[in-house]
Design a protein around this motif. Sequence first.
Motif, PDB file in Angstrom:
ATOM      1  N   ALA A   1       1.008  -1.310   0.073  1.00 54.25           N
ATOM      2  CA  ALA A   1       0.400  -0.144  -0.063  1.00 54.25           C
ATOM      3  C   ALA A   1       0.961   1.043  -0.024  1.00 54.25           C
ATOM      4  CB  ALA A   1      -0.982  -0.100   1.237  1.00 54.25           C
ATOM      5  N   HIS A   2       0.218   2.374  -0.628  1.00 55.43           N
ATOM      6  CA  HIS A   2       0.693   3.477  -0.226  1.00 55.43           C
ATOM      7  C   HIS A   2       1.021   4.145   0.909  1.00 55.43           C
ATOM      8  CE1 HIS A   2       1.447   7.624  -0.186  1.00 55.43           C
ATOM      9  NE2 HIS A   2       1.959   8.173  -1.672  1.00 55.43           N
ATOM     10  N   LYS A   3       2.374   4.736   2.140  1.00 51.18           N
ATOM     11  CA  LYS A   3       2.286   4.794   2.935  1.00 51.18           C
ATOM     12  C   LYS A   3       1.634   6.033   4.012  1.00 51.18           C
ATOM     13  CE  LYS A   3       5.784   8.270   2.705  1.00 51.18           C
ATOM     14  NZ  LYS A   3       4.730  10.192   3.804  1.00 51.18           N
ATOM     15  N   ASP A   4       0.891   6.336   2.866  1.00 53.81           N
ATOM     16  CA  ASP A   4      -0.634   7.563   3.116  1.00 53.81           C
ATOM     17  C   ASP A   4      -1.540   6.971   3.352  1.00 53.81           C
ATOM     18  OD1 ASP A   4       1.693   9.664   3.740  1.00 53.81           O
ATOM     19  OD2 ASP A   4       1.785  10.734   1.636  1.00 53.81           O
ATOM     20  N   THR A   5      -1.743   5.549   2.979  1.00 53.53           N
ATOM     21  CA  THR A   5      -3.525   4.347   3.148  1.00 53.53           C
ATOM     22  C   THR A   5      -3.644   4.996   4.107  1.00 53.53           C
ATOM     23  OG1 THR A   5      -2.582   3.510   1.068  1.00 53.53           O
ATOM     24  CG2 THR A   5      -4.493   3.102   2.238  1.00 53.53           C
ATOM     25  N   LYS A   6      -4.555   5.399   4.378  1.00 55.90           N
ATOM     26  CA  LYS A   6      -5.641   5.560   5.424  1.00 55.90           C
ATOM     27  C   LYS A   6      -5.737   3.473   6.883  1.00 55.90           C
ATOM     28  CE  LYS A   6      -8.572   9.563   4.491  1.00 55.90           C
ATOM     29  NZ  LYS A   6     -10.255   9.943   4.800  1.00 55.90           N
ATOM     30  N   ASN A   7      -5.796   4.351   8.156  1.00 54.21           N
ATOM     31  CA  ASN A   7      -5.331   3.211   8.582  1.00 54.21           C
ATOM     32  C   ASN A   7      -6.260   1.554   8.180  1.00 54.21           C
ATOM     33  OD1 ASN A   7      -2.900   3.457   9.281  1.00 54.21           O
ATOM     34  ND2 ASN A   7      -3.282   4.196  11.484  1.00 54.21           N
ATOM     35  N   ASP A   8      -7.549   3.022   8.019  1.00 53.66           N
ATOM     36  CA  ASP A   8      -9.405   2.225   8.804  1.00 53.66           C
ATOM     37  C   ASP A   8      -9.271   1.198   6.948  1.00 53.66           C
ATOM     38  OD1 ASP A   8     -10.309   4.682   6.681  1.00 53.66           O
ATOM     39  OD2 ASP A   8     -11.477   4.779   7.647  1.00 53.66           O
ATOM     40  N   ALA A   9      -8.693   1.053   5.580  1.00 53.98           N
ATOM     41  CA  ALA A   9      -8.570   1.002   4.188  1.00 53.98           C
ATOM     42  C   ALA A   9      -7.883   0.091   4.251  1.00 53.98           C
ATOM     43  CB  ALA A   9      -8.087   2.403   3.569  1.00 53.98           C
ATOM     44  N   VAL A  10      -6.440  -0.433   4.872  1.00 51.81           N
ATOM     45  CA  VAL A  10      -5.752  -0.940   5.262  1.00 51.81           C
ATOM     46  C   VAL A  10      -5.908  -2.165   6.129  1.00 51.81           C
ATOM     47  CG1 VAL A  10      -3.395  -1.306   6.622  1.00 51.81           C
ATOM     48  CG2 VAL A  10      -3.962   0.405   5.000  1.00 51.81           C
ATOM     49  N   MET A  11      -6.871  -1.633   7.633  1.00 51.67           N
ATOM     50  CA  MET A  11      -7.643  -3.030   8.050  1.00 51.67           C
ATOM     51  C   MET A  11      -8.558  -3.597   7.512  1.00 51.67           C
ATOM     52  SD  MET A  11      -6.554  -2.644  11.675  1.00 51.67           S
ATOM     53  CE  MET A  11      -5.651  -2.568  13.021  1.00 51.67           C
ATOM     54  N   HIS A  12      -9.327  -2.326   6.841  1.00 53.10           N
ATOM     55  CA  HIS A  12     -10.377  -3.353   5.635  1.00 53.10           C
ATOM     56  C   HIS A  12      -9.903  -4.099   4.878  1.00 53.10           C
ATOM     57  CE1 HIS A  12     -14.934  -3.335   4.525  1.00 53.10           C
ATOM     58  NE2 HIS A  12     -14.168  -2.913   3.237  1.00 53.10           N
ATOM     59  N   VAL A  13      -9.555  -4.079   4.600  1.00 53.77           N
ATOM     60  CA  VAL A  13      -8.828  -5.271   3.132  1.00 53.77           C
ATOM     61  C   VAL A  13      -8.299  -6.540   4.348  1.00 53.77           C
ATOM     62  CG1 VAL A  13      -6.344  -5.447   1.749  1.00 53.77           C
ATOM     63  CG2 VAL A  13      -7.630  -3.401   1.512  1.00 53.77           C
ATOM     64  N   LEU A  14      -7.457  -6.548   4.911  1.00 50.02           N
ATOM     65  CA  LEU A  14      -7.176  -7.448   5.278  1.00 50.02           C
ATOM     66  C   LEU A  14      -8.229  -8.201   6.711  1.00 50.02           C
ATOM     67  CD1 LEU A  14      -3.584  -5.791   7.700  1.00 50.02           C
ATOM     68  CD2 LEU A  14      -3.532  -7.271   5.984  1.00 50.02           C
ATOM     69  N   GLU A  15      -8.844  -7.530   6.908  1.00 50.18           N
ATOM     70  CA  GLU A  15      -9.983  -8.262   7.700  1.00 50.18           C
ATOM     71  C   GLU A  15     -10.754  -8.986   6.620  1.00 50.18           C
ATOM     72  OE1 GLU A  15     -12.118  -4.772   9.452  1.00 50.18           O
ATOM     73  OE2 GLU A  15     -10.954  -5.063  10.732  1.00 50.18           O
ATOM     74  N   ASN A  16     -11.320  -8.355   5.388  1.00 49.09           N
ATOM     75  CA  ASN A  16     -11.619  -9.158   4.278  1.00 49.09           C
ATOM     76  C   ASN A  16     -10.906 -10.460   3.969  1.00 49.09           C
ATOM     77  OD1 ASN A  16     -14.722  -8.242   3.401  1.00 49.09           O
ATOM     78  ND2 ASN A  16     -13.218  -6.597   4.418  1.00 49.09           N
ATOM     79  N   LEU A  17      -8.868 -10.090   3.566  1.00 51.18           N
ATOM     80  CA  LEU A  17      -8.287 -11.059   3.162  1.00 51.18           C
ATOM     81  C   LEU A  17      -8.292 -12.351   4.300  1.00 51.18           C
ATOM     82  CD1 LEU A  17      -6.479 -11.418   1.256  1.00 51.18           C
ATOM     83  CD2 LEU A  17      -4.786 -10.428   3.073  1.00 51.18           C
ATOM     84  N   TYR A  18      -8.342 -11.389   5.482  1.00 47.16           N
ATOM     85  CA  TYR A  18      -7.884 -13.256   6.655  1.00 47.16           C
ATOM     86  C   TYR A  18      -9.550 -13.488   7.276  1.00 47.16           C
ATOM     87  CZ  TYR A  18      -2.632 -12.328   6.487  1.00 47.16           C
ATOM     88  OH  TYR A  18      -1.415 -12.761   6.739  1.00 47.16           O
ATOM     89  N   GLY A  19     -10.373 -12.952   7.270  1.00 48.80           N
ATOM     90  CA  GLY A  19     -11.734 -13.657   7.084  1.00 48.80           C
ATOM     91  C   GLY A  19     -11.816 -14.288   5.780  1.00 48.80           C
TER      92      GLY A  19
END
Length: 481
Positions: A425-443
């Motif tokens: 991800a780009h370093k300035d990507t919002k935290n909640d966007a990264v969390m949303h991706v990881l939650e869907n990826l691992y879930g």
Amino acid sequence: MNRTLFLLGALLIFSGCGKGPGTNELQGIVETRLNDGFDQGLFKVASLSRRGSYSYGGGKKLLVYYKARIEFLKAYRLSGWDVLNVGSLISVLGATPHGIEGVNPDGNTAGSSIRVYGTVPFEKINNTWVVADYGPSTSKEAPPSGGQTYEDDSAEERYWIEDLPWHKRYILSLNTVISDFLTHGEDRNISALRMSLEGVLREADLQAGQSRGWTTLVTGAPDGEYYAIGKALEGLLSDQSLTAKAYATSGSADNCRFVNDGQAIFGFTQSDVAARALVDGASNLRAVTALYPEAVQIIVRRDSGILAVEELKGQRVDLGPRGSGIGINARAVLKTAGVSEKSITVSEFGPADAARRLVKKEIDAFFLTGAYPAAVVEKLASEIPIRLLPARAKSGLISIRIPKNTYRGLDTAIDTVGTTALLIAHKDTKNDAVMHVLENLYGEIEALTKASPQAGAISKERARTGVLIPFHPAAQIYLAR
């Protein structure tokens, strides 16, 4: 997969009735296939029912569909990096990623089972049905896919071209250029033009997605694992308040550029390519999670006599599409072996096109960095006997062993090098966007595995494996849970 034992020991022949074999015969075939492809005694066909058939090839070929419950007799982890995995099981059972349910990413225990919707191909020889090769279909009944030839505009028609909308003028000009290339048989120019056009259209599409506020993911070739997982994530991430879009690209190197420059929010890349990009100034790149192992695979025809990378000197070698990680890895392996680019005839068609050209003997070898088994290599191995070359590289890559039986005819393990697939991800990507991706990826690993069997290897315990760039802060928080 290695089908020698299966074809010799289970060449079951059936009477020439139109429907082919029944349930009992199919169960015996599938059990033999499992014992041949995996360790004997690992699986048992607990139940199986015939679900119909499809006749083709003028009535001389038959594809029989079945539904089965396969029981594990021993504990086994199909998501392991160094064992025959879900992709291998799919090949063995004549299934698709959507056709297997119940694979546990953490490993299946003895007594657990999976549900399978698979196929068995047959061929009629002397009025009897004989079990045919399990390789991907190579039916010649599909309509031909040759390119069109275009005629230039006649003198009477040219007067109105200037009055056309700008995009139609470009299309007419493009037709003229393509016609000229086809007339002269200039495949290399056609390939270069196609790649350039794809790049222009892709960047325009990315710009549109960015301006619309979409969550954009850059992936890879449409026939690759990055794209398959990316498209699956697109569906999982999109809801009423958010639109996600996965884009096909040339691959890892381009994806690092897109993410670093802010043209895309997330991207798939090879870990080593991301590390190299960071060193070269791509300071905006951040890791989200490692995904699965990717091996450098060097494929030659078995009848070529080529046994080592050093023997590629003087040969025609495809190094993968420009902008991909394949070319970076290929050049590292060649350099380690003392093979200069000047000593080979280089092409950059990419694995799918290169495989077709290897069949036609238009090239002698091609490189692929990707998950194993790779669909393009499985299909190729069903058409011609192939060989994989062992590989070494001095830096940036990890050692990987491709298990025997991964591909048809691969009767010994191959020591090669590789990397890990990485979500960035780009370093300035919002935290909640990264969390949303990881939650869907691992879930939703089971759902992702239906799109690509390699998704079954994604796990938190491997999330940092091979990662050589800094993690995004939100990823660090999520993975520490």
